[in-house]
Design a protein around this motif. Sequence first.
Motif, PDB file in Angstrom:
ATOM      1  N   GLU A 106       1.043  -1.139  -0.030  1.00  0.00           N
ATOM      2  CA  GLU A 106      -0.029   0.371  -0.404  1.00  0.00           C
ATOM      3  C   GLU A 106       1.210   1.117  -0.222  1.00  0.00           C
ATOM      4  OE1 GLU A 106      -2.777   0.405   3.283  1.00  0.00           O
ATOM      5  OE2 GLU A 106      -3.191  -1.977   3.211  1.00  0.00           O
ATOM      6  N   HIS A 107      -0.055   2.153  -0.104  1.00  0.00           N
ATOM      7  CA  HIS A 107       0.806   3.690  -0.832  1.00  0.00           C
ATOM      8  C   HIS A 107       0.004   4.801   0.000  1.00  0.00           C
ATOM      9  CE1 HIS A 107       3.745   3.283  -3.733  1.00  0.00           C
ATOM     10  NE2 HIS A 107       3.479   1.908  -3.570  1.00  0.00           N
ATOM     11  N   ASP A 108       0.282   5.588   1.472  1.00  0.00           N
ATOM     12  CA  ASP A 108      -0.570   5.634   1.624  1.00  0.00           C
ATOM     13  C   ASP A 108       0.073   7.442   2.213  1.00  0.00           C
ATOM     14  OD1 ASP A 108      -2.657   6.902   3.865  1.00  0.00           O
ATOM     15  OD2 ASP A 108      -1.393   5.583   5.370  1.00  0.00           O
ATOM     16  N   TYR A 109      -0.560   8.202   1.801  1.00  0.00           N
ATOM     17  CA  TYR A 109      -0.304   9.549   1.062  1.00  0.00           C
ATOM     18  C   TYR A 109      -1.175  10.299   2.046  1.00  0.00           C
ATOM     19  CZ  TYR A 109       2.204   9.024  -3.421  1.00  0.00           C
ATOM     20  OH  TYR A 109       2.861   7.372  -4.215  1.00  0.00           O
ATOM     21  N   THR A 110       0.099  10.954   2.525  1.00  0.00           N
ATOM     22  CA  THR A 110      -0.428  11.947   4.078  1.00  0.00           C
ATOM     23  C   THR A 110      -0.688  13.520   3.919  1.00  0.00           C
ATOM     24  OG1 THR A 110       1.006  11.887   5.262  1.00  0.00           O
ATOM     25  CG2 THR A 110       0.464  10.491   5.284  1.00  0.00           C
ATOM     26  N   GLY A 111      -0.121  13.327   3.035  1.00  0.00           N
ATOM     27  CA  GLY A 111      -0.364  15.067   2.398  1.00  0.00           C
ATOM     28  C   GLY A 111       1.460  15.799   2.766  1.00  0.00           C
TER      29      GLY A 111
END
Length: 125
Positions: free
Chosen positions: A35-40
């Motif tokens: 998974e790629h979890d982009y948080t800002g």
Amino acid sequence: MITNQFITDILDLVLEEDSNGLALRKQIPYLIEDEHDYTGMGVFISFAHHEGIEPYRLGNETIELNEVDLKSSELASGGAAVVHVNEGLIDCIEIWANDGNYPDGELTDYTLSQQEGTRQIKKPA
């Protein structure tokens, strides 16, 4: 198998220096981008593991390995990345922008360097 060059480059730099990194390098063929979890502010790239990784487990270690510096035209103040190991297995890569503004997608250009300045990797044009 990891097909993303950015992830491969980070692992290559982080896992080349100390004894933990050299031992963990044997896990790379068994890692699967999960998974790629982009948080800002950054991104967490987690890994699943192929069967057969167990002989290369680094005990039950939970550690954070060697920070690398990140420069990109998309990061005004640059950034950094670390590799997290959980219970002896490479668990994820954490990448962040120093100013807290990370794009919601893969960087188009980058240069990675170790804190010690011993080696640099640039994304091929």
